[in-house]
Design an enzyme around this catalytic site. Structure first.
Site, mmCIF file in Angstrom:
data_model
loop_
_atom_site.group_PDB
_atom_site.id
_atom_site.type_symbol
_atom_site.label_atom_id
_atom_site.label_comp_id
_atom_site.label_asym_id
_atom_site.label_seq_id
_atom_site.Cartn_x
_atom_site.Cartn_y
_atom_site.Cartn_z
ATOM 1 N N GLU A 199 0.825 -1.218 0.000
ATOM 2 C CA GLU A 199 0.000 0.000 0.000
ATOM 3 C C GLU A 199 0.857 1.265 0.000
ATOM 4 O O GLU A 199 1.656 1.486 0.918
ATOM 5 C CB GLU A 199 -0.927 -0.004 1.224
ATOM 6 N N LYS A 251 -8.080 -0.773 10.918
ATOM 7 C CA LYS A 251 -7.368 -1.218 9.714
ATOM 8 C C LYS A 251 -6.168 -0.297 9.471
ATOM 9 O O LYS A 251 -5.090 -0.742 9.077
ATOM 10 C CB LYS A 251 -8.329 -1.212 8.518
ATOM 11 N N HIS A 273 -2.730 10.605 -1.113
ATOM 12 C CA HIS A 273 -2.728 9.381 -1.913
ATOM 13 C C HIS A 273 -2.511 9.704 -3.390
ATOM 14 O O HIS A 273 -1.772 9.010 -4.074
ATOM 15 C CB HIS A 273 -4.056 8.636 -1.742
ATOM 16 N N ASP A 301 3.648 -14.099 12.133
ATOM 17 C CA ASP A 301 2.346 -14.581 11.675
ATOM 18 C C ASP A 301 1.328 -13.434 11.766
ATOM 19 O O ASP A 301 0.795 -13.155 12.840
ATOM 20 C CB ASP A 301 1.945 -15.770 12.575
HETATM 21 C C1 MEV Z 1 -6.385 3.092 4.501
HETATM 22 O O1 MEV Z 1 -5.603 1.957 4.204
HETATM 23 C C2 MEV Z 1 -6.452 3.324 5.992
HETATM 24 C C3 MEV Z 1 -7.420 4.430 6.451
HETATM 25 O O2 MEV Z 1 -8.719 4.181 5.911
HETATM 26 C C4 MEV Z 1 -7.433 4.380 7.969
HETATM 27 C C5 MEV Z 1 -8.492 5.272 8.590
HETATM 28 O O3 MEV Z 1 -9.506 5.559 7.950
HETATM 29 O O4 MEV Z 1 -8.280 5.622 9.776
HETATM 30 C C6 MEV Z 1 -6.981 5.774 5.937
#
Ligand code: MEV
Length: 428
Positions: A84, A268, A382, A284
């Protein structure tokens, strides 16, 4: 390992070879480790063939290094494997802000894993529980007979717990937990072996039948904690006042605390940082993911793993607590040359130290996401990184990459065709 600085000027503007050399100089890395981290046969086919079944090849991912990390007053360069864009840049940038405010502070529990032994059809489940608890010393002694090396290192089975499930679709059930200090291992093999060894005796004492004998990935006795305090001044960005950014981060985090739909995305983002280190060090990542999300739901409702709040002086205080079952020995950490080199680059001496540094990376990643989301949104950053990829695809090299990326991003036309035209213009 000699102390070194995790600040490396202009790492981003270098070629991969020059970056590797700069990182190697800073971390005093051996030639062999540099080769392993370069990806040039980092994992020989024969080793790969021994790791899993039906091997037909190897699958590559980029390995980057996050700079600027200070954790408990010590500097670390962080190896990160991820597909990413923006993850490594975001971690480095937040670590730089944190560094100016004293860096990250961490702590962790002893590396205690759980194994479960499931007992079915105990005639008297509550009686079985009490008999098992009375046999605590005998069971711990039996568990510790096997692994003398682990005992010598101060690890081993330390305690047991017993749970009763009175009413299940297959009748009452008793579940015995072994709590095992696995020292520098992830610990799955150790605790699974202990559980299998103890199972017949547990069945006898409980007067039931044993079915499952397996570790739990909810490593809630192996928690790690990271904390950072940032002054509002350090959070200032373009048209955004530092105080507003701090408040925006707190408000953004609040939604993750109260709403599972937001919490899962928030977490995430934390795992973007954590998994990258977990993969780079050959650990792992499924175990870490499973443990993290189960811990996030420990109160019966899925919530944020981190908290962001304002201190008495207006400072932004971020904290993260989660299970972190990472090892330095065994599995791919032992067999994969690039994973071993990545661990040496980190310079961590124990699995606990690795877990703590990894948690700091997760908190930095979370801060980066919230800072962007609470202000200009994440698409701008991004798109800039995407523009760099497009510039590279169009043939830009070295310093050309940022210039072509900047031109196509400013033109709002992030295409290979436009990048090629900008590159031609630049070279003219
Ligand atoms: C993207 O990989 C992760 C985000 O969505 C985390 C978040 O929203 O806090 C930018």
């Amino acid at each position: 390992m000699a102390e070194f600085s995790s600040r490396i000027e202009n790492l981003r503007g270098m070629t991969p070879q020059d970056r590797r050399a700069a990182v190697a100089r800073a971390a005093n890395m051996s030639d062999a480790d540099q080769i392993a981290l370069s990806g040039a046969d980092g994992l020989p086919q024969t080793l790969a063939d021994g790791m899993i079944e039906n091997v037909i090849g190897k699958y590559e991912l980029p390995l980057g290094v996050a700079t600027n990390f200070t954790v408990n007053g010590r500097d670390y360069l962080i190896p990160m494997v991820t597909e990413e864009p923006s993850v490594v840049a975001a971690a480095s940038y937040m670590a730089r802000i944190a560094r100016g405010c004293g860096g990250f502070t961490t702590s962790s529990d002893a590396p205690v894993m759980r194994a479960q032994i499931q007992v079915l059809r105990p005639g008297d489940p509550h009686g079985a529980r009490q008999r098992l608890l009375s046999a605590r010393d005998e069971l711990i002694g039996m568990a510790n007979q096997r692994d003398t090396v682990l005992i010598g290192l101060g690890g081993g089975c330390k305690d047991i717990e017993v749970q009763v499930f009175d009413d299940t679709p297959v009748g009452p059930m008793v579940v015995l937990h072994l709590l095992v200090d696995v020292r520098d291992a992830m610990g799955a093999n150790t605790v699974n072996s202990m559980a299998e060894t103890l199972a017949p005796r547990v069945a006898e004492i409980a007067r039931g039948e044993v079915r499952l004998r397996i570790l739990s990935n909810l490593a809630d006795r192996r928690l790690v904690r990271a904390r950072v305090e940032i002054t509002p001044e350090a959070l200032k960005m373009d048209r955004f006042d530092g105080d507003d950014v701090a408040q925006g981060i707190v408000e953004a985090c609040t939604l993750a605390i109260i709403d599972p739909y937001r919490a899962v995305t928030h977490n995430k983002g934390i795992m973007n940082g954590i998994d990258s280190v977990v993969v780079a060090t050959g650990n792992d990542w499924r175990a870490i993911e499973a443990g993290a999300h189960a811990y996030a739901a420990r109160d019966g409702r899925y919530s944020s793993l981190s908290r962001w709040e304002r201190g008495a002086g207006g400072e932004l205080v971020g904290t993260l607590e989660m299970p972190m079952a990472l090892g330095l020995i065994g599995g791919a950490t032992k067999t994969h040359p690039a994973a071993q080199a990545a661990i040496r680059l980190l310079g961590v001496r124990t699995a606990q130290e690795l877990a703590e540094v990894t948690a700091a990376v997760g908190l930095a990643q979370n801060m980066a996401a919230l800072r962007a989301l609470a202000t200009e949104g994440i698409q701008k950053g991004h798109m800039t990184l995407h523009a760099r990829n497009i510039a590279i695809l169009a043939g830009a090299e070295g310093g050309e990459v940022d210039r072509v990326a900047g031109a196509i991003a400013a033109a709002g036309e992030v295409t290979v065709q436009r990048a090629a035209a900008e590159l031609a213009r630049l070279r003219d």
